[in-house]
Design a protein around this motif. Structure first.
Motif: not given
Length: 325
Positions: A284-289
């Protein structure tokens, strides 16, 4: 009997002396610093914080991100290259800092091929070939045919001379045989504006930088440079499908340490990274970038990184690319 006993003692002492390096792992009393060569808030910074959180949660180790921006990541890379190889200083590196820069710059304060240990890849950013909405080309082959018919060829933009995006355009020039002139910009946004206005005819860019314009219809995606089609652009072919073979280019991000790190420490860190990337929270954190999770072991990542250096060195040589040192 005494000689046999003495021999056994010495043998045991020798094995004991060899054991600590073989069994070396992170010292839980040390602070691990993850060095980021860019300002806080960007994709590399988000990646660094993913790693420090994983070290704290999985190993109970105090870990912090330390931003050392400047010179396209070279300042941070140099700092880590000269750090002790005990796992207490790590680096968030990418295809630009550890693939393109070593191929382009001869006066680096470190030797990229010898001064780092690959620990694990974390993510990838896909690149996409885009033209303006007013371009007559709707496929890569149509663009090549159209470009060949232009007396002065075509202009391609990039977010700066010596970036991976610049070299991707040079790679396309070599593969297609087109007459192409590079137009560097200070970042992606002004290049995209000129592409929309027709002042340049094509560019390659990281998908997050142009996805909104593709969706809005002001840019047209002709192909992606990933090995497979992207879920976010399922109708857009890969470069291979579009008729340009041997053209897989992605911007990866991973973790490096100094050279001569103990393999046991590397394995421990690689495992922590892989678990973090595989977790729902990490993804999920990687999807934010707008990054795609792409975990790879230390050995796999080392092979990818070194192949990238070789590939970009070949492009720089064949395209006769030079940048100011």
């Amino acid at each position: 009997m005494r000689r046999v006993f003495a021999s056994l003692v010495l043998s045991a002492f020798g094995l004991a002396a060899m054991t600590p390096p073989a069994m070396a792992q992170l010292d839980p009393t040390r602070v691990v610093r993850v060095i980021v060569g860019y300002a806080p808030g960007g994709s590399f910074d988000v990646t660094g914080r993913l790693v420090t959180d994983a070290l704290r949660e999985q190993l109970g180790i105090n870990a912090i991100v330390e931003n050392r921006p400047g010179a396209g990541g070279t300042i941070a890379s140099d700092y880590v290259a000269k750090a002790p190889p005990d796992g207490s200083v790590l680096l968030v590196g990418g295809a630009g800092s550890h693939g393109v820069t070593p191929a382009l710059r001869r006066n680096l304060p470190f030797d990229a091929a010898r001064d780092f240990t690959a620990i694990g890849r974390i993510s990838e950013f896909a690149n996409v070939m885009v033209v303006g909405a007013g371009s007559p080309a709707r496929t890569v082959q149509e663009f090549i045919n159209w470009g060949r018919a232009r007396p002065d060829g075509v202009n391609f933009g990039s977010q700066g001379a010596g970036t991976s995006i610049h070299l991707t355009g040079e790679m396309f020039r070599l593969r297609s045989g087109l007459t192409m002139t590079h137009v560097p910009y200070r970042g992606s946004a002004p290049a995209v504006l000129d592409l929309q206005a027709g002042r340049i005819q094509v560019m390659f860019d990281n998908l997050p930088n142009v996805f909104g314009q593709i969706q809005g219809g002001t840019l047209r995606a002709l192909a992606v440079t990933s090995a497979a089609r992207l879920p976010s652009l399922p109708e857009v072919p890969t470069m291979a499908e579009a008729g340009v073979p041997d053209f897989v280019v992605t911007s990866w991000v991973g973790i490096f340490g100094p050279a001569r790190m103990n393999p046991r420490t590397v394995d421990q860190l690689s495992g922590v990274i892989a678990k973090a990337v595989a977790s729902p929270e990490g993804q999920a954190r990687l999807r934010t970038i707008s990054a795609s999770p792409a975990p790879a072991s230390a050995a796999e990542f080392d092979a990818v990184w070194r192949a990238d250096m070789d590939r970009w060195a070949e492009v720089v040589r064949d395209a006769k690319v030079e940048v100011e040192e």
